[in-house]
Design a protein around this motif. Structure first.
Motif, PDB file in Angstrom:
ATOM      1  N   ASN A  52      33.613  17.711  27.018  1.00  6.87           N
ATOM      2  CA  ASN A  52      34.288  18.058  25.777  1.00  6.87           C
ATOM      3  C   ASN A  52      34.202  19.449  25.201  1.00  6.87           C
ATOM      4  O   ASN A  52      32.812  19.859  25.406  1.00  6.87           O
ATOM      5  CB  ASN A  52      33.899  17.148  24.831  1.00  6.87           C
ATOM      6  CG  ASN A  52      34.622  17.146  23.581  1.00  6.87           C
ATOM      7  OD1 ASN A  52      34.615  18.075  22.748  1.00  6.87           O
ATOM      8  ND2 ASN A  52      35.433  16.402  23.083  1.00  6.87           N
ATOM      9  N   VAL A  53      35.037  20.199  24.785  1.00  9.12           N
ATOM     10  CA  VAL A  53      35.096  21.619  24.716  1.00  9.12           C
ATOM     11  C   VAL A  53      35.242  21.809  22.983  1.00  9.12           C
ATOM     12  O   VAL A  53      35.823  22.817  22.870  1.00  9.12           O
ATOM     13  CB  VAL A  53      36.133  22.290  25.501  1.00  9.12           C
ATOM     14  CG1 VAL A  53      35.570  22.464  27.037  1.00  9.12           C
ATOM     15  CG2 VAL A  53      37.554  21.963  25.306  1.00  9.12           C
ATOM     16  N   ARG A 149      39.515  18.324  23.374  1.00 11.58           N
ATOM     17  CA  ARG A 149      39.396  19.221  22.266  1.00 11.58           C
ATOM     18  C   ARG A 149      38.867  18.874  21.018  1.00 11.58           C
ATOM     19  O   ARG A 149      39.307  19.261  19.927  1.00 11.58           O
ATOM     20  CB  ARG A 149      40.579  20.049  22.106  1.00 11.58           C
ATOM     21  CG  ARG A 149      40.904  20.969  23.603  1.00 11.58           C
ATOM     22  CD  ARG A 149      42.319  21.630  23.797  1.00 11.58           C
ATOM     23  NE  ARG A 149      42.544  22.502  24.714  1.00 11.58           N
ATOM     24  CZ  ARG A 149      42.778  22.217  25.920  1.00 11.58           C
ATOM     25  NH1 ARG A 149      43.091  20.619  26.245  1.00 11.58           N
ATOM     26  NH2 ARG A 149      43.060  23.003  26.853  1.00 11.58           N
ATOM     27  N   ALA A 150      38.659  17.394  20.924  1.00 12.87           N
ATOM     28  CA  ALA A 150      38.472  16.787  19.463  1.00 12.87           C
ATOM     29  C   ALA A 150      37.078  16.420  19.374  1.00 12.87           C
ATOM     30  O   ALA A 150      36.237  16.336  20.399  1.00 12.87           O
ATOM     31  CB  ALA A 150      39.183  15.492  19.701  1.00 12.87           C
ATOM     32  N   ALA A 169      38.293   7.885  24.139  1.00 16.14           N
ATOM     33  CA  ALA A 169      37.548   8.891  23.279  1.00 16.14           C
ATOM     34  C   ALA A 169      36.182   8.928  23.771  1.00 16.14           C
ATOM     35  O   ALA A 169      35.860   9.917  24.068  1.00 16.14           O
ATOM     36  CB  ALA A 169      37.540   8.506  21.792  1.00 16.14           C
ATOM     37  N   ILE A 170      35.431   7.747  23.969  1.00 17.28           N
ATOM     38  CA  ILE A 170      34.191   7.520  24.624  1.00 17.28           C
ATOM     39  C   ILE A 170      34.216   8.301  25.708  1.00 17.28           C
ATOM     40  O   ILE A 170      33.162   9.143  26.019  1.00 17.28           O
ATOM     41  CB  ILE A 170      33.613   6.227  24.586  1.00 17.28           C
ATOM     42  CG1 ILE A 170      33.410   5.668  23.171  1.00 17.28           C
ATOM     43  CG2 ILE A 170      32.079   6.103  25.388  1.00 17.28           C
ATOM     44  CD1 ILE A 170      33.133   4.168  23.160  1.00 17.28           C
ATOM     45  N   VAL A 229      28.244  17.381  12.663  1.00 17.86           N
ATOM     46  CA  VAL A 229      29.165  17.272  13.991  1.00 17.86           C
ATOM     47  C   VAL A 229      28.516  17.463  15.283  1.00 17.86           C
ATOM     48  O   VAL A 229      28.733  16.787  16.219  1.00 17.86           O
ATOM     49  CB  VAL A 229      30.362  18.047  13.862  1.00 17.86           C
ATOM     50  CG1 VAL A 229      31.232  18.328  15.262  1.00 17.86           C
ATOM     51  CG2 VAL A 229      31.094  17.978  12.712  1.00 17.86           C
ATOM     52  N   PHE A 230      27.487  18.301  15.397  1.00 14.99           N
ATOM     53  CA  PHE A 230      26.722  18.630  16.363  1.00 14.99           C
ATOM     54  C   PHE A 230      25.875  17.573  16.955  1.00 14.99           C
ATOM     55  O   PHE A 230      25.945  16.917  18.057  1.00 14.99           O
ATOM     56  CB  PHE A 230      25.649  19.860  16.400  1.00 14.99           C
ATOM     57  CG  PHE A 230      24.715  20.224  17.312  1.00 14.99           C
ATOM     58  CD1 PHE A 230      25.110  20.944  18.739  1.00 14.99           C
ATOM     59  CD2 PHE A 230      23.319  19.319  17.399  1.00 14.99           C
ATOM     60  CE1 PHE A 230      24.242  21.233  19.597  1.00 14.99           C
ATOM     61  CE2 PHE A 230      22.768  19.575  18.414  1.00 14.99           C
ATOM     62  CZ  PHE A 230      23.084  20.587  19.429  1.00 14.99           C
ATOM     63  N   GLY A 231      25.233  16.792  16.049  1.00 17.88           N
ATOM     64  CA  GLY A 231      24.469  15.546  15.980  1.00 17.88           C
ATOM     65  C   GLY A 231      25.393  14.320  16.772  1.00 17.88           C
ATOM     66  O   GLY A 231      25.131  13.406  17.849  1.00 17.88           O
ATOM     67  N   ALA A 232      26.539  14.240  16.302  1.00 22.38           N
ATOM     68  CA  ALA A 232      27.527  13.302  16.618  1.00 22.38           C
ATOM     69  C   ALA A 232      27.877  13.666  17.908  1.00 22.38           C
ATOM     70  O   ALA A 232      28.293  12.502  18.787  1.00 22.38           O
ATOM     71  CB  ALA A 232      28.604  13.174  15.542  1.00 22.38           C
ATOM     72  N   ARG A 233      28.383  14.950  18.264  1.00 27.60           N
ATOM     73  CA  ARG A 233      28.830  14.965  19.679  1.00 27.60           C
ATOM     74  C   ARG A 233      27.582  14.741  21.049  1.00 27.60           C
ATOM     75  O   ARG A 233      27.905  14.364  21.798  1.00 27.60           O
ATOM     76  CB  ARG A 233      29.256  16.407  19.745  1.00 27.60           C
ATOM     77  CG  ARG A 233      30.484  16.667  18.843  1.00 27.60           C
ATOM     78  CD  ARG A 233      30.996  18.087  19.106  1.00 27.60           C
ATOM     79  NE  ARG A 233      31.186  18.369  20.394  1.00 27.60           N
ATOM     80  CZ  ARG A 233      30.985  19.662  21.277  1.00 27.60           C
ATOM     81  NH1 ARG A 233      30.193  20.515  20.719  1.00 27.60           N
ATOM     82  NH2 ARG A 233      31.338  19.873  22.260  1.00 27.60           N
TER      83      ARG A 233
END
Length: 299
Positions: A52-53, A149-150, A169-170, A229-233
Motif C-alpha cells: 500500500n502506497v 492508494r487508500a 481492502a484487507i 492513520v499511521f497506527g491504523a495502517r
C-alpha cells in the motif's frame, strides 16, 4: 420470504450435493439449511499486490458497492458521506488528515452522480466543500489501483454474507471500518478469538437511512482512524500478514485447491510461479489444506 427459505432448504438438503460457504458465517448458514456439514472457502486477496502506497495524509477513503435505489438501504453510501462530513466538522483543524480528505465512491448510480448527492451530504455536514469522486462500477478496471492508494476503506453494509469489498481492502493493507453484523467480522472474530476489533473498526448499524445514531458512530469511527492513520495502517498490514500466514497465502489457487480437496479430487501442487502470479504468494501445499476450524485452533 417463506418461498425463498423453502427453496433454500430444498436446494441444500439434497444429499448428493456438497455444501460450501465463503467465510464462516455463510458456512454456518448453509450447514443449517442443509442440516449437515459444510466447508469454508477462504477467498483470495487481490493480485498482483506489492504494498500500500497511500501515506498518512490526507485521508483517502474508498467505498464500493451497488449504491442504487435498491441497494442503498443495505449498502449505505450516504451514511459514509454524512459521517465523513460530520467527522470533519467535529474534528476541526486539529485533525490535519481530515482537512483535505477525499472520498472515492465506486458503484454510484447515474442519478446519484448527476445530482451530486454524496457531495451535498458531505458539504451539509462539514459546512464546506470536500473532494468526492463518484464513479459507476467498472468491472474491467476494478478498484485495486485505488485501494493500494487508500488509507481507509469503509464497508457500511447493515448485513453481508461475507463482504468481498472489505476483504479486498484487507488484502491491500487498507484500514477498514465495517458493519458489525457482517460475515467478514464474523470470520475475523472466529480467526482471532473474538478480537476482530484489534485490526478493523466494527460499528453497529440500525439499518435506517441516515439514522442519527449511525451517523454519529460513523463519524466517530472515521475520526479514530484520522487521528492515527499511521497506527491504523500498521494494524492493517499486520492483519494481512497474519491472514496470509494462517490461510495458505490467501490466494485464489489456494482457494481452488481447498475446494477440490474437499470435493475429494486429488490435487497436485500449483507451480510456484503460477501460484505467485495468481495471488502474490505461493498457494500450493501439495496436500489437502487444513479445514478452517483446525487452522484457527492451531494458530
Amino acid at each position: 420470504t417463506a418461498a425463498k427459505e423453502d427453496q433454500q432448504h430444498d436446494l441444500f438438503e439434497n444429499s448428493a450435493a456438497l455444501l460450501f460457504g465463503v467465510g464462516e458465517y455463510l458456512r454456518e448458514s448453509v450447514a443449517w439449511f442443509g442440516a449437515r456439514n459444510a466447508y469454508c472457502i477462504v477467498p483470495g486477496f487481490p493480485s498482483p499486490f506489492e504494498k500500500n502506497v497511500a501515506g498518512d495524509d490526507p485521508l483517502r477513503i474508498v467505498i464500493a458497492g451497488r449504491f442504487d435505489a435498491d441497494g442503498e438501504p443495505l449498502k449505505q453510501s450516504k451514511l459514509v458521506a454524512a459521517g465523513l462530513g460530520r467527522a470533519i466538522r467535529q474534528a476541526g483543524p486539529e485533525v490535519r488528515t481530515l482537512m483535505q480528505a477525499e472520498l472515492n465512491v465506486f458503484g454510484a448510480s447515474d442519478a446519484m452522480i448527476a445530482g451530486a448527492e454524496l457531495e451535498r451530504l458531505v458539504q451539509r455536514e462539514a459546512g464546506r466543500s470536500m473532494a468526492v469522486i463518484a464513479r459507476r462500477f467498472d468491472a474491467e478496471r476494478g478498484i485495486l489501483r485505488h485501494l493500494v492508494r487508500a488509507n481507509l476503506a469503509v464497508m457500511p453494509s447493515v448485513r453481508e454474507g461475507f463482504g468481498l469489498v472489505g476483504w479486498e481492502a484487507i488484502g491491500c493493507e487498507v484500514p477498514l471500518i465495517v458493519g458489525a453484523d457482517t460475515g467478514l467480522v464474523s470470520f475475523l472474530n472466529k480467526a482471532f478469538d473474538n478480537h476482530a476489533d484489534r485490526y478493523v473498526v466494527p460499528i453497529e448499524l440500525s439499518g435506517e437511512t441516515l439514522n442519527e445514531g449511525d451517523v454519529e458512530r460513523m463519524a466517530a469511527a472515521i475520526r479514530s482512524i484520522a487521528k492515527d492513520v499511521f497506527g491504523a495502517r500498521e494494524r492493517a498490514a499486520t492483519l494481512r500478514a497474519k491472514l496470509v500466514d494462517r490461510f495458505k497465502g490467501c490466494t485464489w489457487p489456494a482457494a481452488a485447491e481447498t475446494f477440490l480437496a474437499d470435493c475429494g479430487i486429488p490435487v497436485a501442487p500449483w507451480p510456484t510461479d503460477l501460484a505467485r502470479t495468481a495471488g502474490g504468494q505461493t498457494g500450493g501445499s501439495g496436500g489437502k489444506p487444513a479445514p478452517f476450524s483446525e487452522t484457527v485452533n492451531n494458530n
